[in-house]
Design a protein around this motif. Structure first.
Motif: not given
Length: 604
Positions: A147-174
């Protein structure tokens, strides 16, 4: 300099001339002083406007990222396709290719095992586990149906900087725990969390540390940069809320070929060469995340007076909670109550001998006008007008929808303070699944009736109710479904007594049972031990939404605003390590309207 000139002219002149010149000099001094203050106000206003512009820009980036990557952030679980039920652990992942390759964590994924995949729009698929490297806690799976599924591109963790904003989208069990007991086609609840990169090379570079809050169920879930690229997946936590550890996405790049083979690697396989990050230079600027709190200083000062402190006696002990100053204007006969003040708060944390502390520090006796136990709301009246009140008639009646995800919020607190967070989920009803009131007897619809299928040993119902009992009413309310049965139990608090009637061996029965406190399923899990802990009453709410504010139970009841000062709702409960629950402005309006007869009766 002006004082020197003034003294010089005074020595040279006498009489009226001297007085005239002195007056002129005083006028010049006053003018210069006023000009100085005007300049300061202009500069301050420019600074506030610049900070607001930064907030607007950051919020726009966050919302754009969510819209882009949320469709690729998926709920995952062990799955039995024959019985169409979830059979074990629930966790999270992210689709990174259009043909359905999913990144997740090794400790929840096994090669050749089948898993259910549920997208945020309810679309379902089945995936098979492929390669995993346990020592690095990374794994991939693949959706089995083409099928043709929605996807997100893979980035580079090596270029990250301290204090750089980030966000997560996940499904907490609670928020998804009932999924273990229901058909998997039921909608699952994702949660957005905002944070920043705290450390880029933990444990020799094997982990990132972020402040995106995490708990069980989030394992394998993606962390994104503000370009919408996957930079890591959730792996583990420690007791501090700032200790959330992610698998750097570069490890997926290094071992991509090996991970595409269904194998459990005990030894780390050969690494591949990683190309450089094309966005390493020329990144667009954004508000530094460590400046986010300070950028809200002006808004905190402006809005904190809508929040008040409330003290009362609960079970013989002093307790504290926040309240929100409201005005029931726009409702009929407002003139009869205009000389009084009204405060909404969380009912289950409001006792007797109520005192309300206003922003000026003065205390006034509070009288409870009405309580809504179902939605955990209470309305308090004081014999004093409040200078700042939420005009509920002017508040938005719209529901908190998906388009609002990523909205920056301020939980206003007394004393010009507050807590910044991000709106993490659309408005929905949180069922009575986790309430602390505990009967210890589970009922299911069987053979045409609501029958007890579990009676917990040493629970409140043990030796009183029996397996097979048909339940007819709880507190004189007829119950015919499991949900109705649970609601009647969970509107209570531990220590309350409820009456259960039913039929046993064709004979009617009636018992009064003292409710206990629900035991934690995982009392030793680190996710349950965080600063302040969760609220005693933290479920069973209508018109509610979630955000990632680190609200303590005693800080519930206070108001929530967006960055434009619009009233969004009030904080109702700290639900879990990752989640605080708010009741929407619409829910507050409904409550106030239902309370109007009580308000008017007290005016007679």
């Amino acid at each position: 300099m002006f004082n020197i000139l003034q003294n010089w002219f005074v020595r040279l002149t006498k009489g009226k001339v001297r007085s005239l010149i002195s007056a002129i000099m005083r006028s010049i001094n006053i003018f210069c002083l006023l000009a100085f203050f005007v300049c300061c106000l202009v500069l301050l206003n420019q600074r506030v406007e610049a900070q607001h512009a930064d907030q607007v820009s950051l919020e726009k980036q966050i919302k754009n990222v969510i819209a882009k990557v949320a469709p690729a952030s998926v709920f995952l679980a062990d799955y039995d396709p024959k019985l169409n039920i979830l059979t074990g652990t629930t966790f999270s992942g992210v689709v990174v290719t259009s043909d359905g390759v999913i990144l997740t964590a090794a400790h929840v994924c096994h090669p050749d095992k089948n898993y259910i995949v549920i997208f945020n729009n309810g679309r379902r698929a089945v995936a098979k586990g492929y390669g995993r490297i346990q020592s690095l806690d990374l794994a991939i799976m693949k959706i089995t149906e083409p099928g043709d599924y929605p996807f997100a591109p893979i980035g580079w963790s090596s270029s990250l900087e301290v204090d750089e904003p980030c966000l997560s989208i996940a499904y907490p069990e609670s928020l998804n725990r009932e999924s273990m007991h229901t058909a998997p086609q039921k909608f699952k609840t994702p949660a957005v969390r905002l944070g920043y990169i705290a450390e880029t090379a933990v444990g020799g570079g094997k982990r990132l540390r972020t402040t995106c809050l995490m708990e069980p169920g989030d394992s394998g879930g993606p962390v994104f940069d503000l370009h919408g690229r996957v930079i890591g997946v959730h792996s583990s936590i420690q007791s501090s809320l700032d200790d959330n550890f992610e698998v750097p996405v570069d490890y997926f790049r290094k071992y991509w070929k090996s991970l595409n083979i269904a194998q459990d690697y005990r030894m780390i396989p050969d690494a591949e060469i990683i190309p450089p990050d094309p966005l390493l230079s020329g990144r667009p600027k954004t508000l530094a995340i460590n400046q986010l709190e300070s950028s809200f200083t002006a808004l905190k000062s402006e809005l904190s007076d809508y929040s008040v402190n409330i003290v009362s006696i609960i079970n013989g002990k002093p307790g504290q909670i926040l309240g929100t100053a409201v005005s029931p204007d726009g409702l009929a006969q407002m003139k009869e109550v205009k000389r009084r003040g009204f405060v909404i708060t969380k009912n289950s944390m409001l006792g007797d001998s109520i005192k309300v502390q206003l922003p000026d520090g003065n205390f006034f006796a509070g009288k409870v006008i009405t309580r809504d136990k179902k939605n955990d709301l209470a309305l308090i009246q004081i014999d004093a007008r409040l200078k700042k009140c939420i005009r509920l008639s002017a508040a938005s009646t719209d529901s908190v929808g998906t388009d609002m995800l990523g909205t920056l919020l301020l939980s206003a607190k007394p004393g010009k303070t507050g807590i910044v967070s991000v709106l993490g989920g659309r408005e929905f009803e949180l069922r009575y699944t986790y309430a602390t009131a505990y009967l210890g007897a589970q009922a299911e619809n069987k053979s045409g009736g609501l029958l007890l299928t579990i009676v917990m040993p040493e629970g409140p119902a043990d030796h009183i109710l029996k397996l097979g009992d048909e339940i007819l009413t709880v507190d004189n309310v007829k119950v015919t479904t499991e949900e109705a049965y649970l609601k009647q139990i969970h509107i209570h608090a531990p220590g309350d007594t409820l009456m259960v009637t039913g039929i046993r061996d064709k004979e009617p029965f009636s018992y009064h049972i003292l409710l206990g406190k629900r035991p934690d399923d995982q009392p030793d899990h680190v996710a349950l031990h965080f600063t302040g802990g969760r609220s005693e009453r933290f479920d069973g709410f209508m018109d509610m939404f979630i955000h990632d504010g680190r609200i303590k139970p005693a800080e519930c009841g206070g108001p929530l605003f967006d960055i434009h000062g619009n009233f969004i709702g009030i904080n109702m409960a700290r639900f879990s390590r990752t989640t605080t629950i708010g009741t929407s402005a619409r829910g507050i309006q409904i409550f106030i309207r239902s309370a109007l007869p009580f308000i008017l009766n007290t005016a007679i």
